[in-house]
Design an enzyme around this catalytic site. Structure first.
Site, PDB file in Angstrom:
ATOM      1  NE  ARG A 251      -1.154   2.567   2.726  1.00 38.02           N
ATOM      2  CZ  ARG A 251      -0.640   3.731   3.121  1.00 38.02           C
ATOM      3  NH1 ARG A 251      -0.643   4.775   2.317  1.00 38.02           N
ATOM      4  NH2 ARG A 251      -0.074   3.848   4.311  1.00 38.02           N
ATOM      5  CG  ASP A 252       3.097   4.389   2.996  1.00 41.34           C
ATOM      6  OD1 ASP A 252       3.010   5.250   2.115  1.00 41.34           O
ATOM      7  OD2 ASP A 252       3.394   4.663   4.174  1.00 41.34           O
TER       8      ASP A 252
ATOM      9  CG  HIS B  25       7.772   7.796   5.196  1.00 45.51           C
ATOM     10  ND1 HIS B  25       7.513   7.429   3.902  1.00 45.51           N
ATOM     11  CD2 HIS B  25       6.624   7.555   5.883  1.00 45.51           C
ATOM     12  CE1 HIS B  25       6.264   7.000   3.809  1.00 45.51           C
ATOM     13  NE2 HIS B  25       5.690   7.071   5.000  1.00 45.51           N
TER      14      HIS B  25
ATOM     15  CB  CYS C 132       3.699  10.797   1.137  1.00 50.31           C
ATOM     16  SG  CYS C 132       2.013  11.362   1.403  1.00 50.31           S
TER      17      CYS C 132
END
Ligand SMILES: CC(C)(COP(=O)([O-])OP(=O)([O-])OC[C@H]1O[C@@H](n2cnc3c(N)ncnc32)[C@H](O)[C@@H]1OP(=O)([O-])[O-])[C@@H](O)C(=O)NCCC(=O)NCCSC(=O)C[C@@](C)(O)CC(=O)[O-]
Length: 312
Positions: free
Chosen positions: A15-16, A209, A240
């Protein structure tokens, strides 16, 4: 505080890690990624997002991905759900856990989900209720908990405030997310010292992150605060869409190498994860961002070469 005996690593690569890829990653690749990760021992794999495809086109195939994976008993498959529409998709897709995602920064909340923090909490209320009514786990993720790309510093009380609001919604777990990787161990310590006063530390997680190379140091600082859940992305995939220049999550291979070195159990096989990192980096044509992953692959290659030359 002494270090924990074991931690849970939530793998967020599917996902991320993939949400920001410009070229559409085929659903078959995403499915293979999720299945290989669950086979490697992850008890929790964040697999997709039921968000607007106009906002994040890469996650438009969430239903197809969830329908294609081979579920392992005991593995929690999580998905992001910003609103009731997303929740309905998650429920139909038989997700085990839904993730509501807000921010400790007003500016980021507007850019990421197009509403204020207060509006987002109001929007999450029916999602939280529906999750409870349907017996799904509920996780809350708080972006920009250590800094914001738009407003800069984010005061610790602002993070505590969102943790309290998420706790009132009934979150089983709450993620403290350093969306742009600006946090340092000092700020990590300050944030966790404050939020553990209002929410049980064993249900808090660190989501770091690695933009400024501080993620492993921040994880170590979190361990010292008694945090036992960490998010990571295989091969350090990611970035992101609403935080320009932010790199991916801390690489899972690097976190596993750290935990193995500290004698902390994860239940995950590092060698398998190194293979998965190689697989996904090759599949999407990106360099592998895991330093431990690259080092272990190089060591393997060197061993294979010397074996081959001995046989020749
Ligand atoms: C929240 C909204 C929907 C508001 O977006 P909006 O435009 O304000 O909402 P809307 O209700 O006006 O809907 C607009 C359109 O989207 C559709 N729509 C509406 N909802 C959905 C849905 N769930 N699934 C599918 N479609 C949806 C809706 O039907 C409509 O379609 P149209 O009528 O124009 O054809 C939008 O801003 C959005 O989807 N944002 C997602 C942002 C996102 O996914 N960001 C990345 C994840 S967060 C993150 O990565 C941080 C984290 C978690 O990793 C932690 C960290 O590191 O910080």
């Amino acid at each position: 505080m002494s270090l924990p005996r074991a931690v849970k690593i939530v793998e967020v690569g599917p996902r991320d890690g993939l949400q920001n890829e410009k070229q559409q990653v085929p659903a078959a690749v995403k499915i293979e990624l999720v299945d290989r990760l669950s086979a490697a021992g992850f008890r929790n794999v964040e697999s997709a997002s039921f968000v607007s495809p106009k906002w994040v086109p890469q996650m438009a195939d969430a239903a197809e991905v969830m329908a294609g994976i081979a579920r392992r008993p005991g593995t929690i498959y999580s998905v992001l759900t910003p609103n009731l529409k997303g929740f309905e998709g998650a429920l139909a897709a038989q997700a085990d856990e839904v993730v509501i995602f807000g921010a400790a920064s007003e500016a980021f909340s507007q850019r990421n989900i197009n509403c204020s923090i207060a509006e987002s909490v109001a929007r999450f209320e029916p999602v939280a209720r529906a999750a409870k009514d349907n017996g799904l786990r509920l996780r809350g993720s708080i972006s920009c908990a250590l800094g914001c790309p738009y407003q800069g510093d984010v005061p610790v009380p602002a993070v505590v405030d969102v943790v309290q609001r998420f706790a009132e919604l009934g979150c089983d777990e709450i993620d403290i997310a350093d969306t742009i990787g600006v946090g340092t161990p000092k700020r990590t310590h300050e944030v966790f010292a404050a939020v553990t006063k209002v929410f049980p530390r064993e249900r808090l997680s660190g989501h770091f992150h690695d933009t400024y190379g501080q993620a492993l140091a921040n994880i170590y600082a979190s361990l010292l605060e008694g945090i036992e859940i960490f998010h990571a992305s295989v091969a350090g995939l990611g970035g992101c869409p609403y935080a320009k220049g932010a790199t991916g999550n801390v690489a899972t291979e690097d976190v596993l190498y750290l935990m193995n070195g500290l004698g902390i159990e994860t239940g995950v096989d590092l060698d398998q994860v190194v293979d998965i990192g190689h697989f996904i980096s090759s599949a999407i044509g990106r360099p592998n961002a895991s330093r431990a992953g690259r080092a272990l692959l190089a060591k393997r290659n060197a061993a294979q070469c010397s074996e081959a030359s001995e046989q020749a």
